[in-house]
Scaffold this motif. Structure first.
Motif, PDB file in Angstrom:
ATOM      1  N   GLU A  31      10.545  35.345  -2.711  1.00  0.00           N
ATOM      2  CA  GLU A  31      10.721  35.493  -1.269  1.00  0.00           C
ATOM      3  C   GLU A  31      10.204  34.269  -0.506  1.00  0.00           C
ATOM      4  OE1 GLU A  31       6.656  37.201  -2.197  1.00  0.00           O
ATOM      5  OE2 GLU A  31       8.600  37.105  -3.182  1.00  0.00           O
ATOM      6  N   ILE A  32       9.456  33.421  -1.182  1.00  0.00           N
ATOM      7  CA  ILE A  32       8.922  32.204  -0.565  1.00  0.00           C
ATOM      8  C   ILE A  32       9.583  30.951  -1.141  1.00  0.00           C
ATOM      9  CG2 ILE A  32       6.856  30.747  -0.313  1.00  0.00           C
ATOM     10  CD1 ILE A  32       5.190  33.299  -0.246  1.00  0.00           C
ATOM     11  N   PHE A  33       9.660  30.878  -2.473  1.00  0.00           N
ATOM     12  CA  PHE A  33      10.108  29.652  -3.135  1.00  0.00           C
ATOM     13  C   PHE A  33      11.571  29.710  -3.533  1.00  0.00           C
ATOM     14  CE2 PHE A  33       5.516  29.695  -3.814  1.00  0.00           C
ATOM     15  CZ  PHE A  33       5.203  28.441  -3.304  1.00  0.00           C
ATOM     16  N   LYS A  34      12.273  28.640  -3.235  1.00  0.00           N
ATOM     17  CA  LYS A  34      13.689  28.514  -3.582  1.00  0.00           C
ATOM     18  C   LYS A  34      13.845  28.274  -5.082  1.00  0.00           C
ATOM     19  CE  LYS A  34      15.020  26.540   0.877  1.00  0.00           C
ATOM     20  NZ  LYS A  34      15.649  25.373   1.532  1.00  0.00           N
ATOM     21  N   PRO A  35      15.018  28.587  -5.619  1.00  0.00           N
ATOM     22  CA  PRO A  35      15.271  28.287  -7.039  1.00  0.00           C
ATOM     23  C   PRO A  35      15.160  26.784  -7.301  1.00  0.00           C
ATOM     24  CG  PRO A  35      16.967  29.734  -6.151  1.00  0.00           C
ATOM     25  CD  PRO A  35      16.137  29.267  -4.980  1.00  0.00           C
ATOM     26  N   ALA A  36      14.832  26.457  -8.538  1.00  0.00           N
ATOM     27  CA  ALA A  36      14.690  25.055  -8.937  1.00  0.00           C
ATOM     28  C   ALA A  36      16.065  24.409  -9.053  1.00  0.00           C
ATOM     29  CB  ALA A  36      13.953  24.963 -10.268  1.00  0.00           C
ATOM     30  N   VAL A  37      16.279  23.348  -8.274  1.00  0.00           N
ATOM     31  CA  VAL A  37      17.532  22.601  -8.336  1.00  0.00           C
ATOM     32  C   VAL A  37      17.234  21.115  -8.149  1.00  0.00           C
ATOM     33  CG1 VAL A  37      19.006  24.468  -7.463  1.00  0.00           C
ATOM     34  CG2 VAL A  37      18.015  22.830  -5.862  1.00  0.00           C
TER      35      VAL A  37
END
Length: 157
Positions: A31-37
């Motif tokens: 809910e805070i951190f975006k997926p790793a890209v």
């Protein structure tokens, strides 16, 4: 193992190395951190960081292959009505390829930051670590870091 200062040519490499730690954060707190890209936005962010005169990024390489990085900023806080002037180095980001956990890569990256702090004649290095990241907390404690501040939250529903 070789530790070297990153250059603008390393912006994409840093983004790729960051994916390891970003996955840990996104898995724990989606809910805070975006997926790793690795995308243009992430590469641009690293280019900006590499251009910052108060920031230094070190890359760890094993036989020429990047396996970890650490990003640190030299901070100068002027005196104010609440606190005295102080200088410190802030470790903002660190990531090591999990295949290299336990090999001393993180120790060597942290030593590069310790050397950076000494070169800037400061005796304090600070960083933030998320409570869920037990592995990172153990590493930092082993390095001699201790807790000096707690951040708390109240989530309203």
């Amino acid at each position: 193992m070789k530790i070297r200062k990153a250059t603008v040519e390393d912006a994409k490499t840093i983004a790729e190395l960051n994916m390891h730690v970003q996955r840990v954060h996104a898995d724990a707190l989606p809910e805070i951190f975006k997926p790793a890209v690795v995308d243009d936005e992430m590469i641009e962010l690293n280019l900006e960081r590499l251009a910052d005169d108060e920031a230094t990024t070190f890359i760890a390489e094993d036989e020429g292959i990047p396996v970890g990085y650490i990003y640190a900023l030299v901070r100068h806080r002027p005196e104010n009505p609440f606190s005295y002037a102080r200088d410190f180095v802030h470790v903002d980001a660190m990531s090591v390829n999990p295949e290299y956990y336990g090999t001393g890569v993180a120790d060597q990256l942290m030593q590069a930051v310790i050397d950076l702090a000494r070169a800037h004649k400061t005796t304090r290095i600070i960083l933030d670590v998320w409570d869920f990241n037990a592995r990172a907390k153990r590493f930092y404690q082993k390095q001699g870091f201790s807790t000096f501040n707690h951040r708390m939250q109240l989530i309203l529903e």
